[in-house]
Design a protein around this motif. Structure first.
Motif, PDB file in Angstrom:
ATOM      1  N   SER A 107      19.233 -47.915-139.803  1.00  0.00           N
ATOM      2  CA  SER A 107      18.003 -46.907-140.268  1.00  0.00           C
ATOM      3  C   SER A 107      18.378 -46.268-141.531  1.00  0.00           C
ATOM      4  CB  SER A 107      17.717 -45.743-139.023  1.00  0.00           C
ATOM      5  OG  SER A 107      18.644 -45.057-139.054  1.00  0.00           O
ATOM      6  N   GLY A 108      17.121 -45.404-142.160  1.00  0.00           N
ATOM      7  CA  GLY A 108      17.465 -44.908-143.269  1.00  0.00           C
ATOM      8  C   GLY A 108      17.817 -45.510-144.545  1.00  0.00           C
ATOM      9  N   HIS A 109      18.875 -44.953-145.162  1.00  0.00           N
ATOM     10  CA  HIS A 109      19.320 -45.532-146.587  1.00  0.00           C
ATOM     11  C   HIS A 109      20.365 -46.955-146.226  1.00  0.00           C
ATOM     12  CE1 HIS A 109      20.384 -45.594-150.746  1.00  0.00           C
ATOM     13  NE2 HIS A 109      21.801 -46.029-150.390  1.00  0.00           N
ATOM     14  N   ASP A 110      20.787 -46.877-144.997  1.00  0.00           N
ATOM     15  CA  ASP A 110      21.900 -47.967-144.696  1.00  0.00           C
ATOM     16  C   ASP A 110      20.852 -49.269-144.559  1.00  0.00           C
ATOM     17  OD1 ASP A 110      24.069 -46.739-145.034  1.00  0.00           O
ATOM     18  OD2 ASP A 110      24.161 -46.228-142.879  1.00  0.00           O
ATOM     19  N   ARG A 111      19.577 -48.885-143.778  1.00  0.00           N
ATOM     20  CA  ARG A 111      18.470 -49.978-143.588  1.00  0.00           C
ATOM     21  C   ARG A 111      17.916 -50.661-144.820  1.00  0.00           C
ATOM     22  NH1 ARG A 111      15.085 -52.332-140.048  1.00  0.00           N
ATOM     23  NH2 ARG A 111      12.711 -52.534-140.754  1.00  0.00           N
ATOM     24  N   PHE A 112      17.783 -49.694-145.678  1.00  0.00           N
ATOM     25  CA  PHE A 112      17.063 -50.007-147.023  1.00  0.00           C
ATOM     26  C   PHE A 112      17.962 -50.825-147.622  1.00  0.00           C
ATOM     27  CE2 PHE A 112      16.865 -49.145-151.634  1.00  0.00           C
ATOM     28  CZ  PHE A 112      15.244 -49.195-151.796  1.00  0.00           C
ATOM     29  N   MET A 113      19.385 -50.565-147.857  1.00  0.00           N
ATOM     30  CA  MET A 113      20.460 -51.379-148.660  1.00  0.00           C
ATOM     31  C   MET A 113      20.651 -52.785-147.762  1.00  0.00           C
ATOM     32  SD  MET A 113      21.063 -49.411-151.191  1.00  0.00           S
ATOM     33  CE  MET A 113      22.549 -50.333-151.751  1.00  0.00           C
ATOM     34  N   ALA A 114      20.750 -52.601-146.695  1.00  0.00           N
ATOM     35  CA  ALA A 114      20.919 -54.058-145.889  1.00  0.00           C
ATOM     36  C   ALA A 114      19.757 -54.931-146.032  1.00  0.00           C
ATOM     37  CB  ALA A 114      21.251 -53.554-144.580  1.00  0.00           C
ATOM     38  N   LEU A 115      18.636 -54.358-146.248  1.00  0.00           N
ATOM     39  CA  LEU A 115      17.407 -55.060-146.082  1.00  0.00           C
ATOM     40  C   LEU A 115      17.303 -55.669-147.439  1.00  0.00           C
ATOM     41  CD1 LEU A 115      14.611 -55.987-144.739  1.00  0.00           C
ATOM     42  CD2 LEU A 115      13.664 -53.908-145.928  1.00  0.00           C
ATOM     43  N   ASN A 116      17.619 -54.914-148.631  1.00  0.00           N
ATOM     44  CA  ASN A 116      17.627 -55.748-149.888  1.00  0.00           C
ATOM     45  C   ASN A 116      18.498 -56.717-150.113  1.00  0.00           C
ATOM     46  OD1 ASN A 116      15.455 -54.053-150.881  1.00  0.00           O
ATOM     47  ND2 ASN A 116      16.830 -52.393-151.733  1.00  0.00           N
ATOM     48  N   ALA A 117      19.705 -56.441-149.529  1.00  0.00           N
ATOM     49  CA  ALA A 117      20.840 -57.501-149.712  1.00  0.00           C
ATOM     50  C   ALA A 117      20.302 -58.648-148.686  1.00  0.00           C
ATOM     51  CB  ALA A 117      22.074 -56.809-149.144  1.00  0.00           C
ATOM     52  N   PHE A 118      19.890 -58.566-147.771  1.00  0.00           N
ATOM     53  CA  PHE A 118      19.429 -59.676-146.956  1.00  0.00           C
ATOM     54  C   PHE A 118      18.568 -60.583-147.608  1.00  0.00           C
ATOM     55  CE2 PHE A 118      17.003 -61.870-143.778  1.00  0.00           C
ATOM     56  CZ  PHE A 118      17.659 -62.225-142.806  1.00  0.00           C
ATOM     57  N   PHE A 119      17.523 -60.007-148.191  1.00  0.00           N
ATOM     58  CA  PHE A 119      16.658 -60.899-148.986  1.00  0.00           C
ATOM     59  C   PHE A 119      16.978 -61.234-150.299  1.00  0.00           C
ATOM     60  CE2 PHE A 119      13.925 -59.103-145.621  1.00  0.00           C
ATOM     61  CZ  PHE A 119      13.322 -60.295-145.487  1.00  0.00           C
ATOM     62  N   GLU A 120      17.921 -60.503-150.899  1.00  0.00           N
ATOM     63  CA  GLU A 120      18.718 -61.335-152.039  1.00  0.00           C
ATOM     64  C   GLU A 120      19.483 -62.480-151.861  1.00  0.00           C
ATOM     65  OE1 GLU A 120      20.951 -57.928-153.574  1.00  0.00           O
ATOM     66  OE2 GLU A 120      19.041 -56.947-154.446  1.00  0.00           O
ATOM     67  N   HIS A 121      20.117 -62.456-150.431  1.00  0.00           N
ATOM     68  CA  HIS A 121      20.909 -63.533-150.254  1.00  0.00           C
ATOM     69  C   HIS A 121      19.879 -64.700-149.601  1.00  0.00           C
ATOM     70  CE1 HIS A 121      24.139 -60.732-149.957  1.00  0.00           C
ATOM     71  NE2 HIS A 121      25.022 -61.780-150.044  1.00  0.00           N
ATOM     72  N   LEU A 122      19.118 -64.053-149.119  1.00  0.00           N
ATOM     73  CA  LEU A 122      17.767 -65.537-148.808  1.00  0.00           C
ATOM     74  C   LEU A 122      17.357 -65.906-150.234  1.00  0.00           C
ATOM     75  CD1 LEU A 122      16.228 -66.725-146.618  1.00  0.00           C
ATOM     76  CD2 LEU A 122      14.561 -65.001-147.055  1.00  0.00           C
ATOM     77  N   GLY A 123      17.097 -65.232-151.279  1.00  0.00           N
ATOM     78  CA  GLY A 123      16.673 -65.752-152.584  1.00  0.00           C
ATOM     79  C   GLY A 123      17.929 -66.808-152.971  1.00  0.00           C
ATOM     80  N   LEU A 124      19.009 -66.417-152.670  1.00  0.00           N
ATOM     81  CA  LEU A 124      20.082 -67.069-153.360  1.00  0.00           C
ATOM     82  C   LEU A 124      20.123 -68.462-152.436  1.00  0.00           C
ATOM     83  CD1 LEU A 124      22.735 -67.460-155.227  1.00  0.00           C
ATOM     84  CD2 LEU A 124      23.922 -66.157-153.432  1.00  0.00           C
TER      85      LEU A 124
END
Length: 141
Positions: A107-124
């Motif tokens: 939740s919170g900022h940790d969720r925001f960062m992990a969500l972004n990293a998740f989809f960056e890796h999906l793009g990779l």
């Protein structure tokens, strides 16, 4: 009309540059090359990284990560068996993104960062699929 393009000439000139394709492949796998070399140079830290993400036995996961990062990257860079190298890197990336970026548990900022990293890796992963498609089509042509 055949022979026309919506690509401006300067952009077309860059896209036609003979070194763009190898440079793009190298850039795509650069993080894997660096990561594989770093893990190889500091194997205890590589084991600790795998253990941190709950991957056991950590030493086996570290060896697998190093092998996939280095061998898969080299295959993509030299444009041979790209489907295999990129596929192995894609699977490694999928495992890493599920283990390290479990935003659904945060939740919170940790969720925001992990969500972004998740989809960056999906793009990779998508980039790895695309390089496989392009390499296969170039060989078929």
């Amino acid at each position: 009309m055949a022979g026309t393009s919506d690509t401006p000439r300067p952009i077309a000139a860059v896209l036609d540059w003979r070194w763009l394709w190898p440079a793009a492949r190298l850039a795509l796998v650069s993080a894997y090359l660096i990561g594989g070399v770093q893990k190889l140079m500091d194997f205890p830290r590589a084991i600790a990284e795998q253990a941190h993400f709950g991957l056991q036995p950590a030493a086996l996961w570290a060896v697998a990560a190093i092998a996939v990062e280095l061998i898969g990257s080299v295959l993509v860079v030299v444009d041979r068996f790209v489907w295999f190298g990129a596929g192995a890197l894609g699977v490694l990336t999928l495992v890493a993104m599920l283990a390290a970026n479990d935003f659904w548990h945060m939740s919170g900022h940790d969720r925001f960062m992990a969500l972004n990293a998740f989809f960056e890796h999906l793009g990779l992963i998508a980039g790895l699929v695309l390089v496989s498609i392009i390499s296969w089509r170039k060989r078929r042509a």
